[in-house]
Design an enzyme around this catalytic site. Structure first.
Site, mmCIF file in Angstrom:
data_model
loop_
_atom_site.group_PDB
_atom_site.id
_atom_site.type_symbol
_atom_site.label_atom_id
_atom_site.label_comp_id
_atom_site.label_asym_id
_atom_site.label_seq_id
_atom_site.Cartn_x
_atom_site.Cartn_y
_atom_site.Cartn_z
ATOM 1 N N GLY A 118 35.628 26.568 47.944
ATOM 2 C CA GLY A 118 34.609 27.500 48.380
ATOM 3 C C GLY A 118 34.283 27.680 50.020
ATOM 4 C CB CYS A 133 39.180 22.589 48.843
ATOM 5 S SG CYS A 133 39.149 22.701 50.572
ATOM 6 C CE1 TYR A 134 30.697 23.330 48.573
ATOM 7 C CE2 TYR A 134 30.993 23.626 46.335
ATOM 8 C CZ TYR A 134 30.108 23.540 47.383
ATOM 9 O OH TYR A 134 28.710 23.423 47.152
ATOM 10 C CG HIS A 176 43.531 25.248 48.696
ATOM 11 N ND1 HIS A 176 42.401 25.784 47.753
ATOM 12 C CD2 HIS A 176 42.769 24.949 49.792
ATOM 13 C CE1 HIS A 176 41.320 25.888 48.314
ATOM 14 N NE2 HIS A 176 41.575 25.215 49.731
ATOM 15 C CD GLU A 191 44.394 26.526 44.850
ATOM 16 O OE1 GLU A 191 43.396 27.072 45.318
ATOM 17 O OE2 GLU A 191 44.656 25.354 44.366
ATOM 18 C CB VAL A 241 53.258 48.010 33.865
ATOM 19 C CG1 VAL A 241 52.294 47.490 34.970
ATOM 20 C CG2 VAL A 241 53.594 47.063 32.778
ATOM 21 C CG ASP A 242 48.036 47.415 34.405
ATOM 22 O OD1 ASP A 242 48.984 46.779 34.122
ATOM 23 O OD2 ASP A 242 47.408 47.845 35.233
ATOM 24 C CE LYS A 296 50.392 45.733 37.217
ATOM 25 N NZ LYS A 296 49.466 47.174 37.091
#
Length: 535
Positions: A71, A98-99, A185, A187, A242-243, A391
């Site tokens: 954050g 992190c935060y 991070h 991710e 596609v959705d 997605k």
């Protein structure tokens, strides 16, 4: 994502769905959604909830683990967001990122202060304890740092797992309590060993099993749709993306002819696309589509309009008008199906709850125009089977239920279509020029096997003319801009380094085959500072 200041997102009981869950508490990180995606890549279900979520609410979900996101705040600021202190007493494994790590340190009795030297970007991680959280994470691997605060004093019982040159406590743990923190991070794609760390937390520390599968989702969704809809009718605005196509397939599997698909042809689609879409759904998939030809209406609605936002507004308004007329003609309908995805659920407030029934109702159609809202007297109940998916997960579902690759892998296409790929005024002549140029682009990148390697590849028509020479004659014609980008999620993008030979072929064909064009240029702008689309 901006810091959540509203009440927590509604928490749904997932016990009935027989799913394990990792909960991410969001403290305003731009990467919170990415954490959720990375966990789902391990085939374990995850959800992003507000940092305001209480320990009592979390217990109802019975999560296998909790992740505290990063954050923009500093934990020692008076207005910094803090989580419910009771979560530390739940006995559930927690990973602070992190935060989130700094908050863990502060609330467990440690000390966090401003760093003498901030650390941003890539850093080499030196591992002190290669077990538990850092199992199979290579010593010296690159991790992505983004912090200006440091944990100077660790709480009692915590130990250092890893460090960098600038951060003595880059990874920490209280093994007995199963509390872990990382200052980097894991991710983001820049963190080379990040996914291995996440897998360690999910599988070894939280003891999860890979139960979040496409097959399980499809089976559960069909049951839920059938239970909710019963024998009622459902309307879906089909765009061909596609959705909406995946949603159409899923709904048709669940309720068959109770589904009505409406395709509004606004005249801004690519060459042969409307005809191809309707034929594909009707003849190959045996899913009925109500085709509405509204090309003249839409073109008239933006006549002489050059401002891009006004274009979008008018196209959206016209879509709503047509949708309203046609839904009344085809109705009545009890439910409106929308291709809402999980990022929309996290970030959007464009929903409402009927005070009498408690049902979510549409106050804004999640159409392929992304603008405007439904009239208030059109009160549908919503069916949103994809609202828990990202997605990439939608593509997997579409593929698993028989959606052809040409739709599953279709590049993102803006709701206003070619109208915002023609800068300035949109005319019939300019639409035809751009359609022909766009067709050549798609043909050639497919021939070269480049389509699936690119996030988007398209042509843009500029409302200017330049001098050229063709057949010993002076020409004064439009330029076409080629925009090819690579990206993971469209939030950021880089211009694609495609072979010069491909650009040469496309340029030659466009100039030779498309009347009104005498120049082709290539856009080498990344996002940011540019956007992917030109308008």
């Amino acid at each position: 994502m901006t810091l959540q200041t509203s009440e927590p997102l509604p928490i749904e009981s997932l016990a009935q769905l027989n799913r394990q869950i990792i909960v991410i508490l969001d403290f305003g990180s731009q990467y919170s959604e990415l954490i959720a995606r990375r966990i789902r890549e391990t085939q374990v279900y995850s959800e992003v909830l507000s940092y305001r979520t209480t320990a009592e609410q979390l217990l109802k979900l019975n999560p296998k683990g909790i992740i505290l996101s990063g954050g923009p705040s500093s934990v020692y600021d008076p207005v910094a967001p803090h989580c419910d202190r009771q979560i530390w007493e739940l006995g559930i494994p927690i990973l602070g990122v992190c935060y989130g790590m700094q908050l863990m340190v502060q609330q467990q009795g440690g000390e966090v202060t401003r760093s003498q030297r901030a650390e941003y970007g890539k850093a080499s991680l030196s591992i002190d304890d290669p077990t538990d959280l850092l199992t199979n994470v290579e010593d010296g691997t690159t991790m992505w740092m983004s912090h200006g605060d440091s944990c100077n004093v660790l709480p009692p019982g915590f130990e250092i797992l890893a460090h960098t040159d600038n951060t003595p406590s880059a990874a920490i743990a209280h093994h007995e309590k199963k509390l872990y923190g990382v200052q980097f991070h894991p991710e983001v794609v820049h963190s080379v060993g990040g996914q291995a760390l996440i897998r360690n937390f999910v599988y070894h520390i939280c003891d999860c099993e890979p139960t979040w599968t496409t097959a399980a989702f499809v089976e559960q969704s069909i049951r839920e749709i059938q239970a909710k809809v019963g024998d009622k009718r459902v309307l879906l605005a089909l765009s061909g993306g596609v959705d909406s196509s995946t949603l159409a397939f899923l709904l048709h599997k669940a309720i068959g002819d109770q589904l009505t698909c409406m395709f509004i042809d606004q005249g801004f689609m690519r060459k042969h696309e409307p005809e191809r879409l309707v034929k594909l759904f009707k003849e190959q998939f045996h899913i009925g589509v109500e085709y509405v030809n509204a090309r003249d209406r839409f073109l008239s609605s933006i006549a002489d309009i050059t401002d891009p936002e006004e274009k979008r507004r008018r196209i959206g308004h016209e879509f709503i008008s047509v949708f309203e007329e046609e839904s009344r003609r085809l109705g009545p309908f009890d439910y409106l199906a929308q291709g809402t995805l999980y990022p929309d659920v996290i970030e959007s407030a464009d929903t409402n709850v009927d005070p009498k029934t408690g049902e979510r109702v549409a106050v804004k159609i999640k159409s392929h125009h992304n603008v405007g809202g439904l009239p208030k007297d059109l009160r549908f109940k919503l069916v949103e089977p994809l609202r828990k998916l990202f997605k990439d997960e939608v593509r997997k579902v579409g593929r698993s239920i028989g959606l052809p690759e040409e739709i599953v892998n279709r590049h993102p296409f803006p709701g206003p279509g070619l109208a915002i790929r023609i800068l300035g005024e949109v005319t019939s002549e300019r639409l035809e020029i751009l359609r022909d140029a766009d067709l050549i682009v798609r043909q050639e990148i497919n021939r070269q096997g480049m389509y699936s390697l690119l996030w988007q590849a398209f042509a843009v028509l500029l409302p200017i003319r330049s001098v050229g020479v063709m057949g010993d004659k002076r020409t004064y014609a439009y330029p076409i801009v080629l925009r090819f980008v690579s990206s993971e999620d469209g939030m950021t993008a880089d211009w694609a380094r495609v072979p010069y030979e491909l650009l040469e072929i496309i340029s030659t064909r466009i100039v030779n085959e498309v009347p009104g064009v005498n120049r082709v240029v290539y856009d080498v702008t990344s996002k940011p500072p540019g956007t992917i689309e030109w308008e």
